[in-house]
Scaffold this motif. Structure first.
Motif, PDB file in Angstrom:
ATOM      1  N   ALA A  38       0.847  -1.191   0.000  1.00 19.49           N
ATOM      2  CA  ALA A  38       0.000   0.000   0.000  1.00 19.49           C
ATOM      3  C   ALA A  38       0.882   1.240   0.000  1.00 19.49           C
ATOM      4  N   GLY A  39       0.409   2.290  -0.674  1.00 19.26           N
ATOM      5  CA  GLY A  39       1.162   3.537  -0.720  1.00 19.26           C
ATOM      6  C   GLY A  39       0.264   4.707  -1.040  1.00 19.26           C
ATOM      7  N   ILE A  40       0.674   5.889  -0.580  1.00 22.78           N
ATOM      8  CA  ILE A  40      -0.116   7.102  -0.813  1.00 22.78           C
ATOM      9  C   ILE A  40       0.815   8.296  -0.852  1.00 22.78           C
ATOM     10  N   VAL A  41       0.432   9.296  -1.646  1.00 24.84           N
ATOM     11  CA  VAL A  41       1.031  10.625  -1.585  1.00 24.84           C
ATOM     12  C   VAL A  41      -0.099  11.615  -1.374  1.00 24.84           C
ATOM     13  N   MET A  42       0.006  12.423  -0.333  1.00 24.18           N
ATOM     14  CA  MET A  42      -0.985  13.445  -0.018  1.00 24.18           C
ATOM     15  C   MET A  42      -0.301  14.808  -0.036  1.00 24.18           C
ATOM     16  N   GLY A 154     -10.403  12.401  11.662  1.00 21.11           N
ATOM     17  CA  GLY A 154     -11.213  11.840  10.588  1.00 21.11           C
ATOM     18  C   GLY A 154     -10.795  10.456  10.158  1.00 21.11           C
ATOM     19  N   CYS A 155      -9.926   9.806  10.933  1.00 17.89           N
ATOM     20  CA  CYS A 155      -9.488   8.446  10.596  1.00 17.89           C
ATOM     21  C   CYS A 155     -10.589   7.452  10.930  1.00 17.89           C
ATOM     22  N   GLN A 156     -10.942   6.619   9.964  1.00 17.79           N
ATOM     23  CA  GLN A 156     -12.003   5.642  10.160  1.00 17.79           C
ATOM     24  C   GLN A 156     -11.525   4.205   9.979  1.00 17.79           C
ATOM     25  N   GLU A 157     -10.241   4.026   9.719  1.00 18.87           N
ATOM     26  CA  GLU A 157      -9.725   2.687   9.450  1.00 18.87           C
ATOM     27  C   GLU A 157      -8.582   2.326  10.394  1.00 18.87           C
ATOM     28  N   SER A 158      -8.553   2.958  11.561  1.00 18.77           N
ATOM     29  CA  SER A 158      -7.428   2.774  12.481  1.00 18.77           C
ATOM     30  C   SER A 158      -7.881   2.438  13.889  1.00 18.77           C
ATOM     31  N   HIS A 159      -7.081   1.605  14.549  1.00 16.28           N
ATOM     32  CA  HIS A 159      -7.210   1.381  15.991  1.00 16.28           C
ATOM     33  C   HIS A 159      -5.814   1.116  16.534  1.00 16.28           C
ATOM     34  N   PHE A 160      -5.466   1.821  17.604  1.00 17.34           N
ATOM     35  CA  PHE A 160      -4.145   1.676  18.196  1.00 17.34           C
ATOM     36  C   PHE A 160      -4.257   1.041  19.573  1.00 17.34           C
ATOM     37  N   ALA A 175      -3.066   3.331   4.859  1.00 17.96           N
ATOM     38  CA  ALA A 175      -2.174   4.354   4.304  1.00 17.96           C
ATOM     39  C   ALA A 175      -2.851   5.722   4.331  1.00 17.96           C
ATOM     40  N   TYR A 176      -4.149   5.752   4.048  1.00 19.86           N
ATOM     41  CA  TYR A 176      -4.864   7.036   4.062  1.00 19.86           C
ATOM     42  C   TYR A 176      -4.894   7.632   5.463  1.00 19.86           C
ATOM     43  N   ASP A 177      -5.274   6.828   6.460  1.00 13.11           N
ATOM     44  CA  ASP A 177      -5.315   7.332   7.833  1.00 13.11           C
ATOM     45  C   ASP A 177      -3.931   7.773   8.293  1.00 13.11           C
ATOM     46  N   MET A 178      -2.898   7.011   7.932  1.00 11.58           N
ATOM     47  CA  MET A 178      -1.550   7.365   8.362  1.00 11.58           C
ATOM     48  C   MET A 178      -1.104   8.666   7.723  1.00 11.58           C
ATOM     49  N   ALA A 179      -1.555   8.947   6.497  1.00 16.09           N
ATOM     50  CA  ALA A 179      -1.240  10.234   5.864  1.00 16.09           C
ATOM     51  C   ALA A 179      -1.926  11.378   6.604  1.00 16.09           C
ATOM     52  N   LEU A 180      -3.167  11.166   7.044  1.00 12.21           N
ATOM     53  CA  LEU A 180      -3.857  12.185   7.842  1.00 12.21           C
ATOM     54  C   LEU A 180      -3.104  12.447   9.141  1.00 12.21           C
ATOM     55  N   ILE A 181      -2.666  11.385   9.803  1.00 10.55           N
ATOM     56  CA  ILE A 181      -1.924  11.515  11.057  1.00 10.55           C
ATOM     57  C   ILE A 181      -0.607  12.252  10.818  1.00 10.55           C
ATOM     58  N   ALA A 182       0.117  11.855   9.779  1.00  9.90           N
ATOM     59  CA  ALA A 182       1.408  12.478   9.491  1.00  9.90           C
ATOM     60  C   ALA A 182       1.250  13.946   9.120  1.00  9.90           C
ATOM     61  N   ARG A 183       0.213  14.266   8.365  1.00 14.13           N
ATOM     62  CA  ARG A 183      -0.012  15.669   7.993  1.00 14.13           C
ATOM     63  C   ARG A 183      -0.236  16.514   9.234  1.00 14.13           C
ATOM     64  N   ALA A 184      -1.060  16.019  10.166  1.00 19.15           N
ATOM     65  CA  ALA A 184      -1.288  16.753  11.416  1.00 19.15           C
ATOM     66  C   ALA A 184      -0.010  16.837  12.240  1.00 19.15           C
ATOM     67  N   ALA A 263       4.325  11.135   2.010  1.00 14.52           N
ATOM     68  CA  ALA A 263       4.301   9.809   1.396  1.00 14.52           C
ATOM     69  C   ALA A 263       4.285   8.757   2.496  1.00 14.52           C
ATOM     70  N   VAL A 264       3.439   7.745   2.320  1.00 11.43           N
ATOM     71  CA  VAL A 264       3.354   6.620   3.257  1.00 11.43           C
ATOM     72  C   VAL A 264       3.412   5.331   2.450  1.00 11.43           C
ATOM     73  N   THR A 265       4.265   4.406   2.867  1.00  9.54           N
ATOM     74  CA  THR A 265       4.248   3.062   2.304  1.00  9.54           C
ATOM     75  C   THR A 265       4.070   2.065   3.444  1.00  9.54           C
ATOM     76  N   LEU A 266       3.239   1.049   3.224  1.00 13.58           N
ATOM     77  CA  LEU A 266       2.958   0.035   4.239  1.00 13.58           C
ATOM     78  C   LEU A 266       3.241  -1.354   3.679  1.00 13.58           C
ATOM     79  N   ARG A 267       3.764  -2.186   4.547  1.00 15.35           N
ATOM     80  CA  ARG A 267       4.070  -3.582   4.265  1.00 15.35           C
ATOM     81  C   ARG A 267       4.925  -3.747   3.006  1.00 15.35           C
ATOM     82  N   SER A 268       6.159  -3.285   3.111  1.00 14.54           N
ATOM     83  CA  SER A 268       7.167  -3.582   2.111  1.00 14.54           C
ATOM     84  C   SER A 268       7.927  -4.809   2.595  1.00 14.54           C
TER      85      SER A 268
END
Length: 482
Positions: A38-42, A154-160, A175-184, A263-268
């Motif tokens: 998984a990967g995203i650029v925001m 606004g993260c809806q796909e995360s639980h810590f 990846a989307y939720d992690m981008a929101l977290i990183a942006r904040a 940029a976030v990449t997950l499970r490489s």
């Protein structure tokens, strides 16, 4: 004349068909990918998602979790120089084999700031635990704070489930939720300063009597060899992660040419997290542009026609748009290709003087938003009714206490009625003038748009507007000669 009619009709058909292509929005670029699962650029400034691959699939975050931990700590700590004492549980209640890079020990004392440096640069699980206990009262109490924070973002796909990112069956993000977290996180200046530091030190501890100096682990930030596969000069800050179950995870914040990207990449599983990150960051910087909203948006803030927002009427001169807000669009697109929605139902924590939010989309993809503010005071104190025993305004108690109106000047009734009539007539005239002006302005705008469309259609088939006007003038002269 009939032949001329055929020619004109044919020309109109050609122009109409060509205009379909001329006014189509460019496609959103998608010609790249990552080997990570998984990967995203925001975009950092607009929040637009520029690249997306499996961005809503839940994955194990590993130590990039510590960005969220740091954000919650900083937002809930009054003084980063406060002292934190490492408990036995903070040091030893960790997953077997997870390490203790700086050999921190029960009884060590570091400031909150020093713990943050150790946690973000060296990924210390012990520092994460100690901070959680200090801020949340307990590790479980702090985890509750983490999950409330991600919900607020606004993260809806995360639980810590823990502050360190060590393996837990219930600890998941996307990846989307992690981008929101990183942006904040990177919008917080204290956190950005710490997470972008290349080298830091701590004072003496039990196992480090002379103190200890350590470096950032994120290779895109510390490698300066241009021939290295990890070299990326635009990298500003970030966080690494790895567990046996998560594989390699990576968060990177980079800036180029006045634009910022997350940029976030997950499970490489093949250690492609660095090369993947470079690929998608380059894609975002090369294929997109940011456009300032206030410099381009004319609706609501220009002209003389009053606008109604949320039941309140404003003059355009009373409204202005957030000057820092931007939208992100493909390089081939323009501001007018974006679609706009006016949102008047605002959250409780909206900025002061905001009356609405302008939300922009591009082919149903959100690309940015900006607050619409007013210079007018938002509320006027109502005149309170007179308290018991007080006289209404304009009256004075009479000497006998009856409260009758005091003697004074009275406007004669006929003159009063005439004045009201004049005011009503003036209001009707003003309303009619505004209506006529609005219709005239609308017609002018319609004609301008028609001229622009005609100019574009002519350009598409190789004609200039001057050529078209010349042909029409020749036709008129021939007709007059007949």
């Amino acid at each position: 004349m009939r032949r001329l009619s055929y020619i004109i009709v044919s020309l109109i058909m050609v122009l109409t068909m060509s205009s379909i292509t001329a006014f189509a929005r460019p496609d959103w670029p998608t010609d790249t990918g990552v080997q990570s699962e998984a990967g995203i650029v925001m975009d950092m400034d607009s929040g637009a998602v520029l690249f997306a691959q499996n961005i809503h699939e839940q994955k194990i975050p590993a130590s990039i979790t510590k960005l969220l931990t740091a954000l919650v700590v900083i937002e809930n700590c009054d003084d980063l120089d406060d002292k934190v004492t490492f408990s036995h549980d903070a040091v030893y209640n960790v997953e077997s084999g997870s390490g203790n890079k700086l050999a921190l020990e029960e009884g060590d004392v570091l400031s909150v700031r020093e713990c943050l440096y150790v946690m973000l640069l060296q990924s210390s699980n012990q520092a994460a635990n100690a901070l959680a206990e200090y801020i949340g009262g307990s590790r479980s109490g702090f985890v509750d704070m983490m999950n409330r924070k991600v919900a607020d973002l606004g993260c809806q796909e995360s639980h810590f489930a823990n502050p360190s990112g060590l393996n837990d069956d219930t600890q998941r993000t996307s990846a989307y939720d992690m981008a929101l977290i990183a942006r904040a996180a990177f919008q917080n200046q204290q956190l950005l300063e710490i997470s972008s530091t290349r080298k830091a030190s701590i004072p003496a501890t039990i196992n480090n009597p002379d103190g200890r100096t350590f470096s950032m682990e994120h290779k895109l930030l510390i490698t300066e060899d241009e021939n290295s596969v990890e070299y990326y000069p635009d990298a500003v800050a970030g966080k690494t992660g790895w567990t046996s179950q998560a594989g390699q995870t990576l968060v990177t914040y980079a800036r180029r040419g006045g634009r910022g990207e997350i940029a976030v990449t997950l499970r490489s599983t093949q250690k492609t997290h660095y090369s993947d990150t470079k690929t998608i960051l380059d894609f975002g910087f090369a294929r997109f542009q940011n456009v300032n909203i206030a410099d381009n948006e004319t609706e609501y803030v220009t002209g003389d026609t009053p606008v109604t927002i949320g039941g309140e009427t404003y003059q355009p001169s009373e409204l202005y748009i957030d000057k820092t807000a931007v939208i992100t669009i493909p390089n081939e697109a323009g501001f007018t290709d974006a679609e706009r929605e006016l949102v008047t139902e605002l959250p409780k924590d909206h900025p002061k003087e905001a009356v609405a939010k302008l939300v922009y989309t591009y082919n149903e993809r959100k690309i940015g938003e900006g607050w619409l503010f007013t210079t007018r005071a938002q509320s006027v104190d109502a005149v309170a009714p007179p308290s018991e025993g007080e006289s209404p305004a304009g009256t004075e108690p009479s000497g006998d206490g009856t409260g009758q109106e005091a003697p004074g000047f009275k406007l004669p009734t006929p003159l009063l009625m005439a004045g009201i009539g004049v005011l009503c007539l003036a209001a009707v005239i003003a309303g009619s003038w505004l209506w006529v002006k609005k219709r005239r302005d609308a017609e002018r705008e319609r004609q301008r748009q028609l001229r622009e469309k005609r100019r574009q259609r002519l350009a598409d088939i190789g004609f200039t507007e001057e050529d078209f006007e010349r042909i029409l003038e020749e036709r008129r002269q021939q007709r007059d000669m007949r």
